[in-house]
Design a protein around this motif. Structure first.
Motif, PDB file in Angstrom:
ATOM      1  N   GLY A 136      -8.649  -7.219 -11.674  1.00  0.00           N
ATOM      2  CA  GLY A 136      -9.929  -7.459 -11.023  1.00  0.00           C
ATOM      3  C   GLY A 136     -10.704  -6.163 -10.909  1.00  0.00           C
ATOM      4  O   GLY A 136     -10.357  -5.293 -10.110  1.00  0.00           O
TER       5      GLY A 136
ATOM      6  N   ASP B 125     -13.056  -5.368  -7.453  1.00  0.00           N
ATOM      7  CA  ASP B 125     -12.476  -6.554  -6.825  1.00  0.00           C
ATOM      8  C   ASP B 125     -12.916  -6.751  -5.379  1.00  0.00           C
ATOM      9  O   ASP B 125     -12.861  -7.871  -4.868  1.00  0.00           O
TER      10      ASP B 125
ATOM     11  N   GLU C 133     -12.076  -9.766  -2.806  1.00  0.00           N
ATOM     12  CA  GLU C 133     -11.841 -11.030  -3.495  1.00  0.00           C
ATOM     13  C   GLU C 133     -10.430 -11.525  -3.175  1.00  0.00           C
ATOM     14  O   GLU C 133      -9.469 -10.753  -3.164  1.00  0.00           O
TER      15      GLU C 133
ATOM     16  N   GLN D 287      -9.001 -14.255  -4.802  1.00  0.00           N
ATOM     17  CA  GLN D 287      -8.638 -15.173  -5.877  1.00  0.00           C
ATOM     18  C   GLN D 287      -7.130 -15.284  -6.056  1.00  0.00           C
ATOM     19  O   GLN D 287      -6.608 -16.365  -6.346  1.00  0.00           O
TER      20      GLN D 287
ATOM     21  N   TRP E  95      -1.127  -8.851 -10.380  1.00  0.00           N
ATOM     22  CA  TRP E  95      -2.538  -8.678 -10.042  1.00  0.00           C
ATOM     23  C   TRP E  95      -2.821  -7.206  -9.772  1.00  0.00           C
ATOM     24  O   TRP E  95      -2.122  -6.570  -8.974  1.00  0.00           O
TER      25      TRP E  95
ATOM     26  N   SER F 119      -6.015  -4.820  -8.582  1.00  0.00           N
ATOM     27  CA  SER F 119      -7.382  -4.696  -8.091  1.00  0.00           C
ATOM     28  C   SER F 119      -7.849  -3.261  -8.287  1.00  0.00           C
ATOM     29  O   SER F 119      -7.191  -2.328  -7.809  1.00  0.00           O
TER      30      SER F 119
ATOM     31  N   ASP G 173     -11.027  -0.630  -7.753  1.00  0.00           N
ATOM     32  CA  ASP G 173     -12.311  -0.476  -7.068  1.00  0.00           C
ATOM     33  C   ASP G 173     -12.510   0.976  -6.655  1.00  0.00           C
ATOM     34  O   ASP G 173     -11.585   1.793  -6.708  1.00  0.00           O
TER      35      ASP G 173
ATOM     36  N   ARG H 293      -9.506  -2.525   1.117  1.00  0.00           N
ATOM     37  CA  ARG H 293      -8.681  -3.643   0.625  1.00  0.00           C
ATOM     38  C   ARG H 293      -7.210  -3.421   0.958  1.00  0.00           C
ATOM     39  O   ARG H 293      -6.515  -4.353   1.356  1.00  0.00           O
TER      40      ARG H 293
ATOM     41  N   HIS I 242       1.096  -7.469  -6.336  1.00  0.00           N
ATOM     42  CA  HIS I 242      -0.319  -7.198  -6.078  1.00  0.00           C
ATOM     43  C   HIS I 242      -0.494  -5.702  -5.836  1.00  0.00           C
ATOM     44  O   HIS I 242       0.057  -5.158  -4.876  1.00  0.00           O
TER      45      HIS I 242
ATOM     46  N   VAL J 259      -3.291  -2.218  -5.791  1.00  0.00           N
ATOM     47  CA  VAL J 259      -4.666  -1.754  -5.622  1.00  0.00           C
ATOM     48  C   VAL J 259      -4.768  -0.353  -6.195  1.00  0.00           C
ATOM     49  O   VAL J 259      -3.924   0.511  -5.895  1.00  0.00           O
TER      50      VAL J 259
ATOM     51  N   SER K 288     -11.060  -9.518 -15.130  1.00  0.00           N
ATOM     52  CA  SER K 288     -12.097 -10.232 -14.392  1.00  0.00           C
ATOM     53  C   SER K 288     -13.085  -9.215 -13.828  1.00  0.00           C
ATOM     54  O   SER K 288     -12.690  -8.278 -13.134  1.00  0.00           O
TER      55      SER K 288
ATOM     56  N   GLN L  41     -16.060  -9.843 -11.737  1.00  0.00           N
ATOM     57  CA  GLN L  41     -16.929 -10.727 -10.958  1.00  0.00           C
ATOM     58  C   GLN L  41     -17.828  -9.897 -10.055  1.00  0.00           C
ATOM     59  O   GLN L  41     -17.354  -9.111  -9.233  1.00  0.00           O
TER      60      GLN L  41
END
Length: 268
Positions: free
Chosen positions: A87, A90, A93, A95, A106, A108, A110, A118, A128, A130, A153, A155
């Protein structure tokens, strides 16, 4: 979190989009179920409604956009159950809690301030992660294992980049992740221009500048970023409620509208 004052205008969109997903998710007839986002807003000390309002059609459109991305990610995970979803930008988010299959990984990515936020609110775990890194700093790609499939992704991100940065990012992803995919969204050119002129505001919120705009009928140009981009397909919103539901089929005929686009990358 005592407020959003420390965040820049682009980073603040993480709170704006989170809030509007929650406004829709709280409805009994909402188009998106997002219990993690609802829980998150309940834990954050921030005046969401005072700051962002709760306009129903705005929240519904944000939720429908998120649902487009969810469908693409869910389809990817059916084909690559142990794959990696990256992401970019991200924000907050959620999701991963809406479509996770219990096996996917996953990541993320940013900017540091948002990544730190986050990590505090959605702590990483074994699946997960980051990463504090700009999406345009391609070092994030070194953190991705492409062996079991990759979907990137983006978004609510690309509109905040310069057009050259968008092309370079797509090209780099296509070359680095053969057989992978990317799903992104874009605002139309008129919307980008108004945001960049500071003319997209209401009594609650002013949108940050958006240097990149793309009309829906221009999506084929994304394939020119690199020969490794071999497929371009628009992802249309489905469902909806009330007037939005009635207008969605008609909106497809409009060229100057927001769009969600899925890209496919060539196999190695």
């Amino acid at each position: 979190m005592g407020g959003g004052e420390a965040l820049g205008r682009v980073e603040e969109t993480a709170l704006w989009t989170l809030w509007h997903r929650v406004v829709e998710a709280r409805r009994g007839d909402g188009v998106l179920r997002d219990p993690k986002a609802v829980e998150l807003v309940g834990r954050i000390d921030f005046p969401f409604e005072e700051r962002f309002g709760s306009t129903a059609w705005v929240s519904q459109l944000q939720a429908l956009r998120a649902a487009c991305f969810d469908r693409e990610v869910a389809d990817f995970l059916r084909r690559h159950p142990g794959g990696t979803v990256v992401g970019l930008g991200d924000g907050l988010e959620t999701q991963a809690w809406r479509v996770d299959n219990g096996r996917a990984r996953w990541l993320s990515v940013d900017l540091p301030e948002t990544a730190e936020l986050r990590e505090r609110l959605l702590p990483p775990d074994g699946r997960h992660r980051v990463l504090a890194c700009s999406a345009t700093d391609h070092r994030w790609m070194d953190e991705v294992d492409p062996g079991r499939g990759v979907l990137i992704s983006a978004q609510g991100l690309l509109m905040y980049l310069r057009p050259t940065e968008v092309r370079e990012l797509i090209a780099a992803c296509a070359r680095r992740f053969p057989g992978g995919a990317m799903v992104l969204d874009a605002v139309p050119r008129w919307f980008s221009a108004r945001a960049s002129e500071g003319k997209l505001r209401d009594r609650y919120y002013e949108a940050p500048p958006m240097p990149f705009g793309m009309d829906a009928d221009e999506r084929g140009k994304l394939a020119t970023a690199d020969p490794a981009v071999t497929g371009v397909r628009e992802v249309y919103p489905e469902g909806g409620r009330g007037a939005v539901r009635a207008l969605l089929p008609l909106a497809r005929r409009v060229k100057q509208r927001p769009s969600v686009v899925a890209l496919r990358f060539a196999e190695s």
